[in-house]
Design a protein around this motif. Structure first.
Motif, PDB file in Angstrom:
ATOM      1  N   THR A 131      39.106  54.242  24.528  1.00  0.00           N
ATOM      2  CA  THR A 131      37.817  53.857  23.958  1.00  0.00           C
ATOM      3  C   THR A 131      36.720  54.206  24.964  1.00  0.00           C
ATOM      4  OG1 THR A 131      37.885  51.666  24.990  1.00  0.00           O
ATOM      5  CG2 THR A 131      38.915  51.899  22.807  1.00  0.00           C
ATOM      6  N   ILE A 132      35.497  53.931  24.599  1.00  0.00           N
ATOM      7  CA  ILE A 132      34.421  54.043  25.567  1.00  0.00           C
ATOM      8  C   ILE A 132      34.589  52.939  26.613  1.00  0.00           C
ATOM      9  CG2 ILE A 132      32.839  55.019  23.872  1.00  0.00           C
ATOM     10  CD1 ILE A 132      31.416  52.299  23.809  1.00  0.00           C
ATOM     11  N   ARG A 133      33.960  53.118  27.761  1.00  0.00           N
ATOM     12  CA  ARG A 133      34.004  52.109  28.807  1.00  0.00           C
ATOM     13  C   ARG A 133      32.817  51.169  28.638  1.00  0.00           C
ATOM     14  NH1 ARG A 133      35.460  56.253  33.821  1.00  0.00           N
ATOM     15  NH2 ARG A 133      37.529  56.844  33.018  1.00  0.00           N
ATOM     16  N   LYS A 134      33.083  49.886  28.794  1.00  0.00           N
ATOM     17  CA  LYS A 134      32.029  48.890  28.622  1.00  0.00           C
ATOM     18  C   LYS A 134      31.891  48.049  29.899  1.00  0.00           C
ATOM     19  CE  LYS A 134      31.861  48.677  23.648  1.00  0.00           C
ATOM     20  NZ  LYS A 134      31.531  47.812  22.488  1.00  0.00           N
ATOM     21  N   TYR A 135      30.685  47.566  30.103  1.00  0.00           N
ATOM     22  CA  TYR A 135      30.393  46.804  31.322  1.00  0.00           C
ATOM     23  C   TYR A 135      30.438  45.309  31.035  1.00  0.00           C
ATOM     24  CZ  TYR A 135      27.734  44.813  35.199  1.00  0.00           C
ATOM     25  OH  TYR A 135      27.328  44.058  36.269  1.00  0.00           O
ATOM     26  N   VAL A 136      31.082  44.578  31.922  1.00  0.00           N
ATOM     27  CA  VAL A 136      31.011  43.117  31.906  1.00  0.00           C
ATOM     28  C   VAL A 136      30.473  42.672  33.261  1.00  0.00           C
ATOM     29  CG1 VAL A 136      32.858  42.748  30.225  1.00  0.00           C
ATOM     30  CG2 VAL A 136      33.432  42.880  32.647  1.00  0.00           C
ATOM     31  N   PRO A 137      29.599  41.677  33.292  1.00  0.00           N
ATOM     32  CA  PRO A 137      29.006  41.242  34.559  1.00  0.00           C
ATOM     33  C   PRO A 137      29.956  40.382  35.390  1.00  0.00           C
ATOM     34  CG  PRO A 137      28.159  39.906  32.765  1.00  0.00           C
ATOM     35  CD  PRO A 137      29.036  40.959  32.135  1.00  0.00           C
ATOM     36  N   VAL A 138      31.131  40.940  35.655  1.00  0.00           N
ATOM     37  CA  VAL A 138      32.124  40.249  36.478  1.00  0.00           C
ATOM     38  C   VAL A 138      32.519  41.220  37.585  1.00  0.00           C
ATOM     39  CG1 VAL A 138      34.377  39.123  36.564  1.00  0.00           C
ATOM     40  CG2 VAL A 138      32.970  38.933  34.500  1.00  0.00           C
ATOM     41  N   THR A 139      31.925  41.053  38.753  1.00  0.00           N
ATOM     42  CA  THR A 139      32.152  41.983  39.858  1.00  0.00           C
ATOM     43  C   THR A 139      32.740  41.274  41.072  1.00  0.00           C
ATOM     44  OG1 THR A 139      29.832  41.702  40.514  1.00  0.00           O
ATOM     45  CG2 THR A 139      30.360  43.594  39.121  1.00  0.00           C
ATOM     46  N   SER A 140      33.355  40.126  40.823  1.00  0.00           N
ATOM     47  CA  SER A 140      34.093  39.428  41.878  1.00  0.00           C
ATOM     48  C   SER A 140      35.503  39.166  41.373  1.00  0.00           C
ATOM     49  CB  SER A 140      33.403  38.122  42.262  1.00  0.00           C
ATOM     50  OG  SER A 140      33.266  37.269  41.146  1.00  0.00           O
ATOM     51  N   ALA A 141      36.381  38.786  42.258  1.00  0.00           N
ATOM     52  CA  ALA A 141      37.795  38.658  41.914  1.00  0.00           C
ATOM     53  C   ALA A 141      38.049  37.502  40.947  1.00  0.00           C
ATOM     54  CB  ALA A 141      38.610  38.459  43.182  1.00  0.00           C
ATOM     55  N   ILE A 142      39.089  37.662  40.137  1.00  0.00           N
ATOM     56  CA  ILE A 142      39.650  36.556  39.354  1.00  0.00           C
ATOM     57  C   ILE A 142      40.580  35.794  40.289  1.00  0.00           C
ATOM     58  CG2 ILE A 142      41.178  35.954  37.439  1.00  0.00           C
ATOM     59  CD1 ILE A 142      40.226  38.523  36.049  1.00  0.00           C
ATOM     60  N   THR A 143      40.290  34.535  40.518  1.00  0.00           N
ATOM     61  CA  THR A 143      41.091  33.749  41.457  1.00  0.00           C
ATOM     62  C   THR A 143      41.439  32.386  40.857  1.00  0.00           C
ATOM     63  OG1 THR A 143      39.103  32.830  42.518  1.00  0.00           O
ATOM     64  CG2 THR A 143      40.025  34.841  43.479  1.00  0.00           C
ATOM     65  N   GLY A 144      42.444  31.750  41.446  1.00  0.00           N
ATOM     66  CA  GLY A 144      42.823  30.411  41.019  1.00  0.00           C
ATOM     67  C   GLY A 144      44.237  30.363  40.502  1.00  0.00           C
ATOM     68  N   SER A 145      44.694  29.168  40.207  1.00  0.00           N
ATOM     69  CA  SER A 145      46.031  28.963  39.660  1.00  0.00           C
ATOM     70  C   SER A 145      46.160  29.728  38.347  1.00  0.00           C
ATOM     71  CB  SER A 145      46.271  27.464  39.431  1.00  0.00           C
ATOM     72  OG  SER A 145      47.476  27.237  38.768  1.00  0.00           O
ATOM     73  N   THR A 146      47.134  30.642  38.281  1.00  0.00           N
ATOM     74  CA  THR A 146      47.257  31.572  37.163  1.00  0.00           C
ATOM     75  C   THR A 146      48.315  31.111  36.159  1.00  0.00           C
ATOM     76  OG1 THR A 146      46.585  33.435  38.556  1.00  0.00           O
ATOM     77  CG2 THR A 146      47.764  33.958  36.524  1.00  0.00           C
ATOM     78  N   ILE A 147      47.926  31.061  34.873  1.00  0.00           N
ATOM     79  CA  ILE A 147      48.876  30.811  33.791  1.00  0.00           C
ATOM     80  C   ILE A 147      48.718  31.939  32.774  1.00  0.00           C
ATOM     81  CG2 ILE A 147      49.584  29.287  31.907  1.00  0.00           C
ATOM     82  CD1 ILE A 147      48.589  26.928  33.522  1.00  0.00           C
ATOM     83  N   ILE A 148      49.804  32.663  32.522  1.00  0.00           N
ATOM     84  CA  ILE A 148      49.794  33.790  31.581  1.00  0.00           C
ATOM     85  C   ILE A 148      50.661  33.429  30.384  1.00  0.00           C
ATOM     86  CG2 ILE A 148      50.334  36.222  31.227  1.00  0.00           C
ATOM     87  CD1 ILE A 148      49.959  36.605  34.258  1.00  0.00           C
ATOM     88  N   ILE A 149      50.086  33.548  29.187  1.00  0.00           N
ATOM     89  CA  ILE A 149      50.762  33.142  27.952  1.00  0.00           C
ATOM     90  C   ILE A 149      50.769  34.295  26.952  1.00  0.00           C
ATOM     91  CG2 ILE A 149      50.676  31.587  25.945  1.00  0.00           C
ATOM     92  CD1 ILE A 149      51.470  30.085  28.412  1.00  0.00           C
ATOM     93  N   LEU A 150      51.917  34.524  26.327  1.00  0.00           N
ATOM     94  CA  LEU A 150      52.025  35.394  25.147  1.00  0.00           C
ATOM     95  C   LEU A 150      52.260  34.510  23.929  1.00  0.00           C
ATOM     96  CD1 LEU A 150      54.483  38.154  26.481  1.00  0.00           C
ATOM     97  CD2 LEU A 150      51.980  38.178  26.535  1.00  0.00           C
TER      98      LEU A 150
END
Length: 224
Positions: A131-150
């Motif tokens: 797809t085209i590339r889109k900008y999100v105003p998130v330019t710092s790391a994702i940090t913290g206790s991680t929970i990944i769900i499917l």
């Protein structure tokens, strides 16, 4: 007390590492309980690539991949918006919408989503087409206790599930990297050729925990 412990053990099968090559996860029921939690020790991401294959016939909103941290429930979310016919990628609650995708029912789709904190760019690859590339105003790391769900979208950290957003169908070949995959690597993934497995989540050595009605089955193939 013993009965409660037994029921808890049945409801959430303990996490284990398995090679799921040639296998898929089947989500056969619309419920706010059935889900698979993917386990990783990593808790900081400055870039991400998530690839998966899914097969469904549902014609409503549904979550495909939900990564929550203690600071943001939608730290990295891949979501189908049925009303607007768009695939959404959310990074720390900032959404990007990708339209014009041929998200047909009852067939396998390969979806890869990338994000880079250096540029703030998000891109989605749908069945090998970018797809085209889109900008999100998130330019710092994702940090913290991680929970990944499917199978569910997290509206709270590790919870807040809504059956009207639950995934029903099959899912396979889930990989996650802590960097942006090259276009050639993504194409190799789509074509099921040799590629570098995910260094965060690797379908061939996946640690996961199943809650409620989700089955691990051989991946269906077409006979000729």
């Amino acid at each position: 007390m013993k009965l409660l412990i037994v029921l808890a053990m049945l409801a959430a099968r303990a996490a284990s590492v398995q090679d799921l090559s040639g296998k898929m996860l089947t989500f056969p029921l619309q419920t706010n309980q059935a889900r698979v939690r993917l386990v990783t020790p990593k808790q900081e991401f400055r870039a991400l690539t998530v690839c998966h294959r899914s097969f469904t016939d549902i014609k409503r909103d549904h979550g495909l991949f939900s990564l929550s941290t203690s600071g943001s429930f939608n730290s990295f979310l891949i979501f189908w918006d049925e009303t607007n016919k768009e695939m959404e990628a959310h990074v720390r609650d900032q959404g990007s919408e990708f339209r014009g995708l041929d998200y047909k029912p009852n067939m396998w789709h390969s979806i890869c989503t990338t994000w880079d904190s250096v540029t703030g760019l998000v891109q989605l690859w749908f069945n090998g087409r970018p797809t085209i590339r889109k900008y999100v105003p998130v330019t710092s790391a994702i940090t913290g206790s991680t929970i990944i769900i499917l199978g569910q979208e997290q509206d709270a950290h590790g919870g807040g599930f809504d059956s009207k957003q639950a995934f029903v169908g099959m899912m396979s070949d889930v990989h996650m990297w802590d960097y942006v995959l090259s276009s050639c690597e993504i194409q190799s993934y789509v074509d099921e050729l040799n590629f570098t497995p995910g260094n965060v989540l690797n379908w061939k050595a996946l640690e996961f925990e199943i809650t409620d009605k989700v089955l691990v089955q051989p991946k269906s193939s077409v006979c000729h």
